[in-house]
Design a protein around this motif. Structure first.
Motif: not given
Length: 207
Positions: A19, A22, A34
């Protein structure tokens, strides 16, 4: 005895981590980090193996990343990437202007990434996770902690030990330590697990 150094993240921490990243896509460097995190979480690849992957070993048309075996370098494993992750890699390559001969992942100075490349990035996420939740006791938010999480999921899925070690580039110590965790989790459902696995054996139907 299970090693306590760099333990794996748990399912709750996995959800929090996914989460969080993102919303961390403000530069191609953060996008790269990421992507590395997701590859660690899904495939458990060692940092050494991941650092040597060339751009030419990624196929955007087939959503495939080609990883050499650890035992036999003449064998290449074509891992099928989730569509979303493949699209992220394509966008990252395009924005950074990488050529086929470049390493897929590069530091800001143009060098191959190392095992500690995302350490500070993960530490910043860890601080947010523990703020007001519970005191930090062990450092789970590390590349090793992410890789071990992936290996646990592979073991739970029934993947062969030698395949895990060969594909990920991780040592037997990681596998044996976290096989114990999986065994403990399955103990509560041992009857269901044993019967499920035996029903998958060909001779079961012959009987």
């Amino acid at each position: 005895m299970i090693k306590k150094q760099n333990p794996p993240i748990d399912d709750e921490q996995y959800i929090f981590l996914m989460d969080t990243i993102k919303n961390k896509n403000d530069s191609f460097i953060s996008k790269q980090k990421n992507i590395i995190i997701k590859l660690y979480l899904l495939y458990g690849l060692s940092a050494d193996k991941l650092s040597k992957v060339l751009v030419s070993k990624y196929s955007s048309e087939r959503n495939v990343l080609m990883i050499p075996c650890s035992v036999r370098t003449d064998i290449i494993i074509h891992i099928e990437l989730p569509y979303g992750l493949s699209k992220e890699i394509s966008t990252y390559i395009s924005e950074r202007g990488l050529s086929d001969d470049d390493f897929l992942f590069l530091t800001e100075k143009g060098n191959a990434v190392t095992s500690n490349y995302i350490n500070d990035y993960l530490k910043s996420i860890q601080k947010v996770y523990y703020k007001g939740v519970q005191p930090m006791q062990e450092n789970q938010f590390t590349p090793t902690g992410l890789q071990k999480y992936a290996i646990i999921k592979m073991i739970e899925g029934g993947m062969n030990q030698s395949i895990i070690m060969d594909f990920t580039g991780q040592g037997s110590d990681i596998f044996s330590n976290y096989q114990n965790i999986v065994d403990e989790r399955k103990h509560l459902n041992r009857n269901r697990y044993i019967n499920h696995m035996i029903r998958g054996i060909v001779s079961y139907d012959d009987m």
